[in-house]
Design an enzyme around this catalytic site. Structure first.
Site, PDB file in Angstrom:
ATOM      1  CG  ASN A   9      -1.712   1.244   1.407  1.00 53.11           C
ATOM      2  OD1 ASN A   9      -1.796   2.071   0.502  1.00 53.11           O
ATOM      3  ND2 ASN A   9      -2.324   1.403   2.586  1.00 53.11           N
ATOM      4  CE  LYS A  11      -0.007   3.111   4.815  1.00 54.22           C
ATOM      5  NZ  LYS A  11       0.168   3.182   6.258  1.00 54.22           N
ATOM      6  CG  HIS A  88      -5.631   1.828   5.409  1.00 54.39           C
ATOM      7  ND1 HIS A  88      -5.148   2.755   6.319  1.00 54.39           N
ATOM      8  CD2 HIS A  88      -4.628   0.951   5.194  1.00 54.39           C
ATOM      9  CE1 HIS A  88      -3.899   2.443   6.618  1.00 54.39           C
ATOM     10  NE2 HIS A  88      -3.557   1.349   5.949  1.00 54.39           N
ATOM     11  CD  GLU A  90      -2.624   5.353   6.943  1.00 58.76           C
ATOM     12  OE1 GLU A  90      -2.597   5.373   5.694  1.00 58.76           O
ATOM     13  OE2 GLU A  90      -1.716   4.839   7.625  1.00 58.76           O
ATOM     14  CD  GLU A 158      -3.037  -2.477   7.402  1.00 63.39           C
ATOM     15  OE1 GLU A 158      -1.925  -2.686   6.897  1.00 63.39           O
ATOM     16  OE2 GLU A 158      -3.697  -1.454   7.174  1.00 63.39           O
ATOM     17  N   GLY A 164       3.169   2.096  10.775  1.00 57.47           N
ATOM     18  CA  GLY A 164       4.168   3.159  10.625  1.00 57.47           C
ATOM     19  C   GLY A 164       4.926   3.499  11.886  1.00 57.47           C
ATOM     20  CB  SER A 202       5.794  -2.107  11.872  1.00 56.65           C
ATOM     21  OG  SER A 202       5.433  -0.769  12.197  1.00 56.65           O
TER      22      SER A 202
HETATM   23  P1  13P Z   1       3.454   0.234   7.539  1.00 62.46           P
HETATM   24  O1  13P Z   1       3.917  -1.053   6.906  1.00 62.46           O
HETATM   25  O2  13P Z   1       4.187   1.443   7.025  1.00 62.46           O
HETATM   26  O3  13P Z   1       3.412   0.130   9.033  1.00 62.46           O
HETATM   27  O4  13P Z   1       1.922   0.474   7.057  1.00 62.46           O
HETATM   28  C1  13P Z   1       1.014  -0.565   7.185  1.00 62.46           C
HETATM   29  C2  13P Z   1      -0.212  -0.185   6.475  1.00 62.46           C
HETATM   30  O5  13P Z   1      -0.963   0.682   6.888  1.00 62.46           O
HETATM   31  C3  13P Z   1      -0.509  -0.863   5.198  1.00 62.46           C
HETATM   32  O6  13P Z   1      -1.811  -0.612   4.776  1.00 62.46           O
END
Ligand code: 13P
Length: 242
Positions: A9, A11, A88, A90, A158, A164, A202
Site C-alpha cells: 500500500n 498510500k 483502511h 487512515e 492492521e 508506521g 510495520s
Molecule cells: P506500515 O507497513 O508502514 O506500518 O503500514 C502498514 C499499512 O498501513 C498498510 O496498509
C-alpha cells in the site's frame, strides 16, 4: 485454497519516478505468491500494465456521479485494478468512515468485479482496555457484506498502533486475532475457511518470516517497506518460502 498475497500500500507516496520501483517488484520472481501493489490513483493505470496485480486504496460507494475528488470501483477496474482496499484505518480516521460505509464500498467493489481487501484493527486504547476481539467482531460484522466470499474478499488485520510505528504485536497477539477472524468467518460464511487473512503494521524484511509462520496469516499488507523493491522483494520471498 487460500491465496498468499504480498500487498504493498503506497498510500499518498510516489511520483512517476516510482514506476521504476514497481517494475523491479513486478520483475521479481514470486512463486506461488500474488504480488499486489496499491499505488496512488495517479499511477494506477501505468503500474497495471506491469506483470503484477494492482489495486486501489479506496473506492466510492457509487459507480459514478457528482463526487468531486473521489474514485469509483468501476474506474479502478477500468484502469486495470483487480483489487481495492476498503476501510483502511487512515480512511476511518482521516475521512470518518464507519463500518456501514466500508460495507457499502466493499459491495461497490464486488459490483465492479474487484476483490475487496477489507481492513480492520484496534487502536492502542482498545487493546489496553482488553477490548480487541470485541472490536474485531464488531468491525467484521459491520464492514464485511453478507455477499462476501473467499473469492471477492480478503481481510487485512492492521492494529492501528503498529502502522508506521515500528511496533509489531507479539506472534501470540497476531495469532490470537487471526484465529479469531478465522472463527468469525467460518461461522458466517460457508467458505469462511478459504478467505485469505493478511497482517499489516510495520512488516519488514527482518520480521516477515516470523509473521508468515503464524497460523492463519496468509500474507501481508505492507506500507513503508513496499515503496522500494529492495525492501519489498525479500518480503515476497519470505512469503513464497512460508
Ligand atoms: P506500515 O507497513 O508502514 O506500518 O503500514 C502498514 C499499512 O498501513 C498498510 O496498509
Amino acid at each position: 485454497m487460500r491465496r498468499k498475497i504480498a500487498a504493498g500500500n503506497w498510500k499518498m507516496n510516489g511520483l512517476t519516478t516510482a514506476v521504476e520501483e514497481a517494475k523491479a517488484i513486478a520483475d521479481h520472481p514470486n512463486g506461488n505468491v500474488t504480488t499486489l501493489l496499491c499505488p496512488p490513483a495517479t499511477l494506477l493505470a501505468q503500474i497495471a500494465q506491469l506483470s503484477l496485480a494492482t489495486g486501489g486504496q479506496d473506492c466510492h460507494t457509487a459507480d459514478k456521479g457528482a463526487h468531486t475528488g473521489d474514485i469509483s470501483a468501476a474506474q479502478l477496474a477500468d484502469a486495470g485494478a483487480a483489487y481495492t482496499l476498503t476501510g483502511h484505518s487512515e480512511r476511518r480516521t482521516d475521512h470518518g468512515e464507519d463500518d456501514a460505509t466500508i460495507n457499502a464500498k466493499s459491495a461497490a467493489a464486488y459490483a465492479a468485479n474487484l476483490t475487496a481487501i477489507i481492513c480492520i484493527g484496534e487502536t492502542l486504547d482498545v487493546r489496553e482496555a482488553g477490548d480487541t476481539l470485541t472490536l474485531i467482531d464488531t468491525q467484521l460484522a459491520g464492514s464485511v457484506p453478507d455477499t462476501a466470499t473467499a473469492t471477492n474478499t480478503v481481510i487485512a488485520y492492521e492494529p492501528v498502533w503498529a502502522i508506521g510505528t515500528g511496533k509489531v504485536p507479539t506472534t501470540d497477539q497476531i495469532a490470537e486475532v487471526h484465529a479469531h477472524i478465522r472463527t468469525h468467518l467460518a461461522a458466517r460464511f460457508t467458505d469462511g475457511a478459504d478467505f485469505s487473512i493478511l497482517y499489516g503494521g510495520s512488516v519488514k524484511a527482518s520480521n516477515a518470516a516470523e509473521i508468515f509462520a503464524i497460523p492463519d496469516v496468509d500474507g501481508a499488507l505492507v506500507g513503508g517497506a513496499s515503496l522500494k523493491a529492495d525492501d519489498f522483494t525479500p518480503i515476497i520471498d519470505s512469503l513464497a518460502q512460508s
